[in-house]
Design a protein around this motif. Structure first.
Motif, PDB file in Angstrom:
ATOM      1  N   PHE A  39      70.073  42.891 -21.664  1.00 44.08           N
ATOM      2  CA  PHE A  39      70.458  42.854 -20.076  1.00 44.08           C
ATOM      3  C   PHE A  39      72.103  42.343 -20.101  1.00 44.08           C
ATOM      4  CE2 PHE A  39      68.681  38.888 -21.364  1.00 44.08           C
ATOM      5  CZ  PHE A  39      69.508  37.818 -20.935  1.00 44.08           C
ATOM      6  N   ASP A  40      72.349  42.463 -18.765  1.00 45.68           N
ATOM      7  CA  ASP A  40      73.846  42.155 -18.603  1.00 45.68           C
ATOM      8  C   ASP A  40      74.099  40.720 -18.026  1.00 45.68           C
ATOM      9  OD1 ASP A  40      75.193  45.092 -19.141  1.00 45.68           O
ATOM     10  OD2 ASP A  40      73.609  45.571 -17.320  1.00 45.68           O
ATOM     11  N   ASP A  41      73.281  40.351 -17.061  1.00 48.96           N
ATOM     12  CA  ASP A  41      73.438  38.874 -16.683  1.00 48.96           C
ATOM     13  C   ASP A  41      72.056  38.205 -16.166  1.00 48.96           C
ATOM     14  OD1 ASP A  41      76.381  38.645 -16.259  1.00 48.96           O
ATOM     15  OD2 ASP A  41      76.076  40.601 -15.141  1.00 48.96           O
ATOM     16  N   LEU A  42      71.966  37.019 -16.241  1.00 49.31           N
ATOM     17  CA  LEU A  42      70.992  36.321 -15.853  1.00 49.31           C
ATOM     18  C   LEU A  42      71.178  35.275 -14.637  1.00 49.31           C
ATOM     19  CD1 LEU A  42      68.072  35.158 -16.293  1.00 49.31           C
ATOM     20  CD2 LEU A  42      69.029  33.424 -17.904  1.00 49.31           C
ATOM     21  N   VAL A  43      70.448  35.623 -13.527  1.00 48.54           N
ATOM     22  CA  VAL A  43      70.621  34.662 -12.507  1.00 48.54           C
ATOM     23  C   VAL A  43      69.268  33.654 -12.303  1.00 48.54           C
ATOM     24  CG1 VAL A  43      70.722  34.824  -9.787  1.00 48.54           C
ATOM     25  CG2 VAL A  43      71.762  36.368 -11.300  1.00 48.54           C
ATOM     26  N   LYS A  56      76.383  45.565  -6.074  1.00 47.34           N
ATOM     27  CA  LYS A  56      76.309  46.784  -6.560  1.00 47.34           C
ATOM     28  C   LYS A  56      75.063  46.973  -6.804  1.00 47.34           C
ATOM     29  CE  LYS A  56      77.955  44.376 -10.637  1.00 47.34           C
ATOM     30  NZ  LYS A  56      78.965  44.254 -11.571  1.00 47.34           N
ATOM     31  N   GLN A  57      74.511  48.485  -7.236  1.00 48.78           N
ATOM     32  CA  GLN A  57      73.192  48.623  -7.609  1.00 48.78           C
ATOM     33  C   GLN A  57      72.724  48.187  -8.930  1.00 48.78           C
ATOM     34  OE1 GLN A  57      72.176  52.666  -6.697  1.00 48.78           O
ATOM     35  NE2 GLN A  57      70.023  52.555  -7.528  1.00 48.78           N
ATOM     36  N   LEU A  58      71.486  47.619  -9.158  1.00 45.89           N
ATOM     37  CA  LEU A  58      71.074  46.820 -10.328  1.00 45.89           C
ATOM     38  C   LEU A  58      69.890  47.287 -10.384  1.00 45.89           C
ATOM     39  CD1 LEU A  58      73.301  43.495 -10.182  1.00 45.89           C
ATOM     40  CD2 LEU A  58      73.685  45.548 -11.723  1.00 45.89           C
ATOM     41  N   ASP A  59      69.258  47.453 -11.898  1.00 41.38           N
ATOM     42  CA  ASP A  59      67.956  47.525 -12.018  1.00 41.38           C
ATOM     43  C   ASP A  59      67.478  45.839 -12.330  1.00 41.38           C
ATOM     44  OD1 ASP A  59      67.543  50.057 -11.643  1.00 41.38           O
ATOM     45  OD2 ASP A  59      67.847  50.377 -14.063  1.00 41.38           O
ATOM     46  N   LEU A  60      66.407  45.354 -11.836  1.00 43.30           N
ATOM     47  CA  LEU A  60      66.158  44.020 -11.970  1.00 43.30           C
ATOM     48  C   LEU A  60      64.617  43.642 -12.759  1.00 43.30           C
ATOM     49  CD1 LEU A  60      66.976  42.873  -8.425  1.00 43.30           C
ATOM     50  CD2 LEU A  60      68.540  42.828 -10.528  1.00 43.30           C
ATOM     51  N   CYS A  61      64.743  42.844 -13.665  1.00 41.40           N
ATOM     52  CA  CYS A  61      63.718  42.407 -14.118  1.00 41.40           C
ATOM     53  C   CYS A  61      63.130  40.660 -13.744  1.00 41.40           C
ATOM     54  CB  CYS A  61      63.619  42.380 -15.670  1.00 41.40           C
ATOM     55  SG  CYS A  61      63.587  44.296 -16.388  1.00 41.40           S
ATOM     56  N   VAL A  62      62.183  40.337 -13.628  1.00 43.81           N
ATOM     57  CA  VAL A  62      62.190  38.770 -13.041  1.00 43.81           C
ATOM     58  C   VAL A  62      61.081  38.339 -13.688  1.00 43.81           C
ATOM     59  CG1 VAL A  62      61.575  37.480 -10.885  1.00 43.81           C
ATOM     60  CG2 VAL A  62      62.838  39.684 -10.680  1.00 43.81           C
ATOM     61  N   GLY A  63      61.170  36.955 -14.129  1.00 39.11           N
ATOM     62  CA  GLY A  63      60.371  36.147 -14.827  1.00 39.11           C
ATOM     63  C   GLY A  63      60.194  34.675 -13.837  1.00 39.11           C
ATOM     64  N   ILE A  71      66.204  35.966 -12.817  1.00 42.55           N
ATOM     65  CA  ILE A  71      66.464  37.552 -12.595  1.00 42.55           C
ATOM     66  C   ILE A  71      67.325  38.024 -13.612  1.00 42.55           C
ATOM     67  CG2 ILE A  71      67.246  39.054 -10.891  1.00 42.55           C
ATOM     68  CD1 ILE A  71      66.566  36.889  -8.876  1.00 42.55           C
ATOM     69  N   PHE A  72      66.897  38.948 -14.390  1.00 40.55           N
ATOM     70  CA  PHE A  72      67.507  39.552 -15.481  1.00 40.55           C
ATOM     71  C   PHE A  72      68.362  41.190 -14.768  1.00 40.55           C
ATOM     72  CE2 PHE A  72      64.502  37.191 -17.017  1.00 40.55           C
ATOM     73  CZ  PHE A  72      64.979  36.543 -18.466  1.00 40.55           C
ATOM     74  N   THR A  73      69.496  41.166 -14.757  1.00 33.16           N
ATOM     75  CA  THR A  73      70.196  42.269 -14.235  1.00 33.16           C
ATOM     76  C   THR A  73      70.377  43.282 -15.269  1.00 33.16           C
ATOM     77  OG1 THR A  73      72.333  41.466 -14.412  1.00 33.16           O
ATOM     78  CG2 THR A  73      71.163  40.825 -12.475  1.00 33.16           C
ATOM     79  N   HIS A  74      70.271  44.533 -14.936  1.00 31.99           N
ATOM     80  CA  HIS A  74      70.611  45.788 -15.766  1.00 31.99           C
ATOM     81  C   HIS A  74      71.378  46.859 -14.975  1.00 31.99           C
ATOM     82  CE1 HIS A  74      67.435  44.613 -18.737  1.00 31.99           C
ATOM     83  NE2 HIS A  74      66.800  44.276 -17.754  1.00 31.99           N
ATOM     84  N   LYS A  75      72.503  47.188 -15.639  1.00 27.18           N
ATOM     85  CA  LYS A  75      73.569  48.050 -14.879  1.00 27.18           C
ATOM     86  C   LYS A  75      73.146  49.507 -15.098  1.00 27.18           C
ATOM     87  CE  LYS A  75      77.372  44.938 -15.283  1.00 27.18           C
ATOM     88  NZ  LYS A  75      78.727  44.661 -15.912  1.00 27.18           N
TER      89      LYS A  75
END
Length: 76
Positions: A39-43, A56-63, A71-75
């Motif tokens: 992943f790129d960034d973690l929020v 910007k548009q991002l794909d997200l995974c959440v735990g 929130i794990f961001t994927h460009k």
């Protein structure tokens, strides 16, 4: 999703923090615990509820761990 947050956060580079969120950059290609892709960034959401304004548009995974959203961001 089982999160080992201490180990995960120790591997990431802290970036920004405010009362609602803290962000980290994944500079070492740690795998996302949800999809197993780097992943790129973690929020990390520190308040409930929290509003995010994405520039910007991002794909997200959440735990969720200890009632905090990760929130794990994927460009794309």
């Amino acid at each position: 999703m089982d999160l080992d947050t201490d180990e995960l956060l120790a591997s990431l580079t802290p970036r920004e923090e405010n009362p609602a969120i803290k962000t980290y950059q994944n500079t070492v290609s740690v795998a996302c615990p949800a999809c197993e892709k780097p992943f790129d960034d973690l929020v990390v959401c520190k308040q409930n509820p929290t509003s995010l304004n994405l520039s910007k548009q991002l794909d997200l995974c959440v735990g969720v761990e200890d009632e905090r959203a990760f929130i794990f961001t994927h460009k794309p």
